[in-house]
Motif scaffolding. Sequence first.
Motif, PDB file in Angstrom:
ATOM      1  N   LEU A 170      32.596  -9.466  52.339  1.00 18.77           N
ATOM      2  CA  LEU A 170      32.189  -8.703  51.164  1.00 18.77           C
ATOM      3  C   LEU A 170      30.671  -8.658  51.060  1.00 18.77           C
ATOM      4  O   LEU A 170      30.088  -7.593  50.822  1.00 18.77           O
ATOM      5  CB  LEU A 170      32.775  -9.310  49.887  1.00 18.77           C
ATOM      6  N   TYR A 171      30.032  -9.804  51.248  1.00 16.50           N
ATOM      7  CA  TYR A 171      28.579  -9.876  51.098  1.00 16.50           C
ATOM      8  C   TYR A 171      27.840  -9.092  52.188  1.00 16.50           C
ATOM      9  O   TYR A 171      26.693  -8.724  51.999  1.00 16.50           O
ATOM     10  CB  TYR A 171      28.103 -11.329  51.073  1.00 16.50           C
ATOM     11  N   ARG A 172      28.486  -8.827  53.299  1.00 12.98           N
ATOM     12  CA  ARG A 172      27.858  -7.983  54.322  1.00 12.98           C
ATOM     13  C   ARG A 172      27.776  -6.526  53.877  1.00 12.98           C
ATOM     14  O   ARG A 172      26.936  -5.779  54.347  1.00 12.98           O
ATOM     15  CB  ARG A 172      28.635  -8.065  55.643  1.00 12.98           C
ATOM     16  N   ARG A 173      28.668  -6.134  52.975  1.00 11.69           N
ATOM     17  CA  ARG A 173      28.711  -4.740  52.525  1.00 11.69           C
ATOM     18  C   ARG A 173      28.083  -4.546  51.150  1.00 11.69           C
ATOM     19  O   ARG A 173      27.505  -3.494  50.880  1.00 11.69           O
ATOM     20  CB  ARG A 173      30.170  -4.261  52.483  1.00 11.69           C
ATOM     21  N   THR A 185      35.307 -12.575  40.624  1.00 14.13           N
ATOM     22  CA  THR A 185      34.423 -13.261  41.571  1.00 14.13           C
ATOM     23  C   THR A 185      34.618 -12.652  42.954  1.00 14.13           C
ATOM     24  O   THR A 185      35.669 -12.086  43.258  1.00 14.13           O
ATOM     25  CB  THR A 185      34.727 -14.771  41.650  1.00 14.13           C
ATOM     26  N   MET A 186      33.597 -12.804  43.772  1.00 14.61           N
ATOM     27  CA  MET A 186      33.707 -12.339  45.158  1.00 14.61           C
ATOM     28  C   MET A 186      34.818 -13.122  45.865  1.00 14.61           C
ATOM     29  O   MET A 186      35.548 -12.568  46.680  1.00 14.61           O
ATOM     30  CB  MET A 186      32.373 -12.508  45.887  1.00 14.61           C
ATOM     31  N   GLU A 187      34.959 -14.405  45.542  1.00 11.70           N
ATOM     32  CA  GLU A 187      36.004 -15.238  46.150  1.00 11.70           C
ATOM     33  C   GLU A 187      37.387 -14.721  45.790  1.00 11.70           C
ATOM     34  O   GLU A 187      38.279 -14.647  46.641  1.00 11.70           O
ATOM     35  CB  GLU A 187      35.862 -16.702  45.710  1.00 11.70           C
ATOM     36  N   GLY A 188      37.565 -14.352  44.504  1.00  8.47           N
ATOM     37  CA  GLY A 188      38.853 -13.839  44.059  1.00  8.47           C
ATOM     38  C   GLY A 188      39.225 -12.537  44.752  1.00  8.47           C
ATOM     39  O   GLY A 188      40.372 -12.338  45.158  1.00  8.47           O
ATOM     40  N   VAL A 189      38.243 -11.657  44.906  1.00 12.13           N
ATOM     41  CA  VAL A 189      38.484 -10.392  45.600  1.00 12.13           C
ATOM     42  C   VAL A 189      38.799 -10.654  47.064  1.00 12.13           C
ATOM     43  O   VAL A 189      39.736 -10.081  47.633  1.00 12.13           O
ATOM     44  CB  VAL A 189      37.280  -9.434  45.454  1.00 12.13           C
ATOM     45  N   ALA A 190      38.038 -11.547  47.689  1.00 11.08           N
ATOM     46  CA  ALA A 190      38.261 -11.859  49.103  1.00 11.08           C
ATOM     47  C   ALA A 190      39.667 -12.421  49.313  1.00 11.08           C
ATOM     48  O   ALA A 190      40.363 -12.029  50.262  1.00 11.08           O
ATOM     49  CB  ALA A 190      37.209 -12.844  49.602  1.00 11.08           C
ATOM     50  N   ILE A 221      39.567  -3.875  50.608  1.00 14.17           N
ATOM     51  CA  ILE A 221      38.689  -4.639  49.713  1.00 14.17           C
ATOM     52  C   ILE A 221      38.516  -3.910  48.386  1.00 14.17           C
ATOM     53  O   ILE A 221      38.594  -4.527  47.316  1.00 14.17           O
ATOM     54  CB  ILE A 221      37.319  -4.892  50.383  1.00 14.17           C
ATOM     55  N   LEU A 222      38.293  -2.610  48.429  1.00 16.38           N
ATOM     56  CA  LEU A 222      38.104  -1.847  47.190  1.00 16.38           C
ATOM     57  C   LEU A 222      39.378  -1.820  46.355  1.00 16.38           C
ATOM     58  O   LEU A 222      39.320  -1.935  45.129  1.00 16.38           O
ATOM     59  CB  LEU A 222      37.607  -0.435  47.516  1.00 16.38           C
ATOM     60  N   ARG A 223      40.515  -1.704  47.013  1.00 14.33           N
ATOM     61  CA  ARG A 223      41.803  -1.763  46.305  1.00 14.33           C
ATOM     62  C   ARG A 223      41.978  -3.149  45.667  1.00 14.33           C
ATOM     63  O   ARG A 223      42.374  -3.270  44.500  1.00 14.33           O
ATOM     64  CB  ARG A 223      42.940  -1.451  47.274  1.00 14.33           C
ATOM     65  N   ALA A 224      41.657  -4.193  46.419  1.00 18.19           N
ATOM     66  CA  ALA A 224      41.768  -5.557  45.900  1.00 18.19           C
ATOM     67  C   ALA A 224      40.811  -5.775  44.722  1.00 18.19           C
ATOM     68  O   ALA A 224      41.160  -6.461  43.752  1.00 18.19           O
ATOM     69  CB  ALA A 224      41.472  -6.567  47.011  1.00 18.19           C
ATOM     70  N   THR A 225      39.637  -5.180  44.794  1.00 18.03           N
ATOM     71  CA  THR A 225      38.672  -5.294  43.692  1.00 18.03           C
ATOM     72  C   THR A 225      39.252  -4.697  42.423  1.00 18.03           C
ATOM     73  O   THR A 225      39.188  -5.304  41.347  1.00 18.03           O
ATOM     74  CB  THR A 225      37.346  -4.580  44.056  1.00 18.03           C
TER      75      THR A 225
END
Length: 195
Positions: free
Chosen positions: A52-55, A37-42, A20-24
Amino acid sequence: MNDDAPAVRRRRGFELEAAILRATWEELGAVGYMNLTMEGVADRARTGKQVLYRRWRNRAELVLAAMRSRVVSIADDVPDTGELRGDVLAVLDRMARRYDDVGSDVVHGLMAEARDLDPVFFSIMTGVMETILRRAADRGEILSGAVGRRITTLPADLLRHEMLLTSAPVPESTLVEIVDDVFLPLVNSRAGRRR
């Protein structure tokens, strides 16, 4: 069910977080902070946005986590040059280099959403500067406790202000001015008054 289809392995824990951090970071490079956006990262991390929102509560916290995964925190490696001036210049230099590495888009985006960040984030530089001042007092350069919180955070605050006003790298001459023309005279005047 097709027995020939490859099994999808579910990532968990550190492996999932690293992805996730790499994708961000990749998404930041592709679309910039304001379009992240969170959607784009996901999507890029091939996971659900609820993961993502859990973390992380919001994109500012997610981006900050991605930054921290790429660089060592200044708080984890406080400079010790053997003198107050050198220590403060070293901290400001690291901040300025990090600004250059991360980019003004990300820094400006994070500052615009500062209210969404955990207040602990803003106390990190206070702790770093307190460590530097405590070492200076131990060496006899200043009196212990001679500097209040506002002066303690002043060098980092002035540098952040400089970074927010410009998209250009902060020159070394600006760091020297912050330390030599503003911070050290204030520290010395406060220490003189306490004697």
